[in-house]
Design a protein around this motif. Structure first.
Motif, PDB file in Angstrom:
ATOM      1  N   MET A   1       0.840  -1.183   0.000  1.00  0.00           N
ATOM      2  CA  MET A   1       0.000   0.000   0.000  1.00  0.00           C
ATOM      3  C   MET A   1       0.885   1.246   0.000  1.00  0.00           C
ATOM      4  SD  MET A   1      -2.994   1.073   2.648  1.00  0.00           S
ATOM      5  CE  MET A   1      -3.959  -0.276   2.041  1.00  0.00           C
ATOM      6  N   THR A   2       0.531   2.190  -0.842  1.00  0.00           N
ATOM      7  CA  THR A   2       1.303   3.426  -0.939  1.00  0.00           C
ATOM      8  C   THR A   2       0.625   4.538  -0.131  1.00  0.00           C
ATOM      9  OG1 THR A   2       0.109   4.264  -2.859  1.00  0.00           O
ATOM     10  CG2 THR A   2       2.001   2.789  -3.295  1.00  0.00           C
ATOM     11  N   GLN A   3       1.324   5.650  -0.001  1.00  0.00           N
ATOM     12  CA  GLN A   3       0.765   6.807   0.684  1.00  0.00           C
ATOM     13  C   GLN A   3      -0.483   7.305  -0.059  1.00  0.00           C
ATOM     14  OE1 GLN A   3       3.600   9.933   1.358  1.00  0.00           O
ATOM     15  NE2 GLN A   3       2.249  11.008   2.750  1.00  0.00           N
ATOM     16  N   ASP A   4      -0.454   7.238  -1.394  1.00  0.00           N
ATOM     17  CA  ASP A   4      -1.627   7.636  -2.177  1.00  0.00           C
ATOM     18  C   ASP A   4      -2.814   6.708  -1.904  1.00  0.00           C
ATOM     19  OD1 ASP A   4      -0.398   9.822  -3.332  1.00  0.00           O
ATOM     20  OD2 ASP A   4       0.221   8.733  -5.127  1.00  0.00           O
ATOM     21  N   ASP A   5      -2.544   5.411  -1.722  1.00  0.00           N
ATOM     22  CA  ASP A   5      -3.614   4.464  -1.377  1.00  0.00           C
ATOM     23  C   ASP A   5      -4.244   4.826  -0.042  1.00  0.00           C
ATOM     24  OD1 ASP A   5      -3.112   2.930  -3.696  1.00  0.00           O
ATOM     25  OD2 ASP A   5      -1.699   1.634  -2.626  1.00  0.00           O
ATOM     26  N   LEU A  71      -4.185  12.689   8.974  1.00  0.00           N
ATOM     27  CA  LEU A  71      -4.568  11.281   9.037  1.00  0.00           C
ATOM     28  C   LEU A  71      -3.587  10.406   8.261  1.00  0.00           C
ATOM     29  CD1 LEU A  71      -8.394  11.808   8.585  1.00  0.00           C
ATOM     30  CD2 LEU A  71      -7.280  10.873  10.628  1.00  0.00           C
ATOM     31  N   VAL A  72      -3.168  10.883   7.101  1.00  0.00           N
ATOM     32  CA  VAL A  72      -2.194  10.125   6.301  1.00  0.00           C
ATOM     33  C   VAL A  72      -0.881   9.998   7.068  1.00  0.00           C
ATOM     34  CG1 VAL A  72      -0.818  10.135   4.171  1.00  0.00           C
ATOM     35  CG2 VAL A  72      -3.255  10.687   4.084  1.00  0.00           C
ATOM     36  N   ARG A  73      -0.427  11.095   7.674  1.00  0.00           N
ATOM     37  CA  ARG A  73       0.810  11.047   8.473  1.00  0.00           C
ATOM     38  C   ARG A  73       0.682  10.060   9.631  1.00  0.00           C
ATOM     39  NH1 ARG A  73       0.857  16.486   7.589  1.00  0.00           N
ATOM     40  NH2 ARG A  73      -0.135  16.910   9.580  1.00  0.00           N
ATOM     41  N   LEU A  74      -0.458  10.083  10.286  1.00  0.00           N
ATOM     42  CA  LEU A  74      -0.701   9.191  11.411  1.00  0.00           C
ATOM     43  C   LEU A  74      -0.607   7.729  10.970  1.00  0.00           C
ATOM     44  CD1 LEU A  74      -1.555   8.878  14.383  1.00  0.00           C
ATOM     45  CD2 LEU A  74      -3.927   9.058  13.605  1.00  0.00           C
ATOM     46  N   VAL A  75      -1.257   7.402   9.874  1.00  0.00           N
ATOM     47  CA  VAL A  75      -1.232   6.032   9.366  1.00  0.00           C
ATOM     48  C   VAL A  75       0.172   5.653   8.910  1.00  0.00           C
ATOM     49  CG1 VAL A  75      -2.047   4.477   7.547  1.00  0.00           C
ATOM     50  CG2 VAL A  75      -3.662   5.954   8.758  1.00  0.00           C
ATOM     51  N   THR A  76       0.795   6.513   8.139  1.00  0.00           N
ATOM     52  CA  THR A  76       2.109   6.163   7.583  1.00  0.00           C
ATOM     53  C   THR A  76       3.189   6.069   8.660  1.00  0.00           C
ATOM     54  OG1 THR A  76       2.580   8.476   6.982  1.00  0.00           O
ATOM     55  CG2 THR A  76       1.601   7.067   5.282  1.00  0.00           C
ATOM     56  N   SER A  77       2.972   6.725   9.789  1.00  0.00           N
ATOM     57  CA  SER A  77       3.944   6.602  10.883  1.00  0.00           C
ATOM     58  C   SER A  77       3.734   5.298  11.656  1.00  0.00           C
ATOM     59  CB  SER A  77       3.838   7.793  11.831  1.00  0.00           C
ATOM     60  OG  SER A  77       2.629   7.757  12.560  1.00  0.00           O
ATOM     61  N   SER A  78       2.596   4.630  11.377  1.00  0.00           N
ATOM     62  CA  SER A  78       2.253   3.408  12.112  1.00  0.00           C
ATOM     63  C   SER A  78       2.409   2.137  11.305  1.00  0.00           C
ATOM     64  CB  SER A  78       0.795   3.484  12.577  1.00  0.00           C
ATOM     65  OG  SER A  78       0.598   4.605  13.420  1.00  0.00           O
ATOM     66  N   VAL A  79       2.551   2.267   9.987  1.00  0.00           N
ATOM     67  CA  VAL A  79       2.690   1.091   9.125  1.00  0.00           C
ATOM     68  C   VAL A  79       3.835   1.282   8.146  1.00  0.00           C
ATOM     69  CG1 VAL A  79       0.246   0.485   9.219  1.00  0.00           C
ATOM     70  CG2 VAL A  79       1.040   1.942   7.384  1.00  0.00           C
ATOM     71  N   VAL A  80       4.313   0.184   7.604  1.00  0.00           N
ATOM     72  CA  VAL A  80       5.327   0.246   6.558  1.00  0.00           C
ATOM     73  C   VAL A  80       4.597   0.200   5.228  1.00  0.00           C
ATOM     74  CG1 VAL A  80       7.291  -0.936   5.525  1.00  0.00           C
ATOM     75  CG2 VAL A  80       6.997  -0.922   8.010  1.00  0.00           C
ATOM     76  N   LEU A  81       4.823   1.221   4.399  1.00  0.00           N
ATOM     77  CA  LEU A  81       4.141   1.317   3.118  1.00  0.00           C
ATOM     78  C   LEU A  81       5.056   0.879   1.998  1.00  0.00           C
ATOM     79  CD1 LEU A  81       2.480   4.799   3.567  1.00  0.00           C
ATOM     80  CD2 LEU A  81       1.446   2.580   3.918  1.00  0.00           C
ATOM     81  N   SER A  82       4.471   0.377   0.911  1.00  0.00           N
ATOM     82  CA  SER A  82       5.265   0.029  -0.260  1.00  0.00           C
ATOM     83  C   SER A  82       5.506   1.290  -1.076  1.00  0.00           C
ATOM     84  CB  SER A  82       4.531  -1.004  -1.100  1.00  0.00           C
ATOM     85  OG  SER A  82       3.258  -0.550  -1.482  1.00  0.00           O
ATOM     86  N   ALA A  83       6.493   1.241  -1.950  1.00  0.00           N
ATOM     87  CA  ALA A  83       6.880   2.414  -2.737  1.00  0.00           C
ATOM     88  C   ALA A  83       5.834   2.839  -3.719  1.00  0.00           C
ATOM     89  CB  ALA A  83       8.162   2.115  -3.485  1.00  0.00           C
TER      90      ALA A  83
END
Length: 83
Positions: A1-5, A71-83
């Motif tokens: 999952m990417t940041q855009d997702d 919200l995106v920052r919160l999620v992305t700081s909690s999970v590892v995202l794919s490129a």
């Protein structure tokens, strides 16, 4: 999952609460009156279930829930995202 997702899924969740109003990623959804403070708990449940994360007490800062960007920052700081 990417940041855009992540951003897309969050926007899809918020859409029914916006009554068709346009929303920038930096708009404060609470200050604009689209949602209220009780909705923050719904956001927490949505984020934890949708992204399979457990938010920590220090992450429960109201500012993390005010904008799509927050919200995106919160999620992305909690999970590892794919490129």
């Amino acid at each position: 999952m990417t940041q855009d997702d992540v951003r897309t899924r969050i926007r899809e969740f918020l859409a029914p609460h916006l009554n068709g109003h346009p929303l920038d990623d930096t708009d404060d959804i609470f200050a604009l009156g689209y949602v209220n403070s009780l909705f923050a708990m719904q956001l927490v449940l949505f984020l934890e279930k949708s992204f399979e994360i457990t938010l920590k007490p220090e992450q429960m800062d109201f500012d993390n829930f005010r904008t799509v960007d927050g919200l995106v920052r919160l999620v992305t700081s909690s999970v590892v995202l794919s490129a």
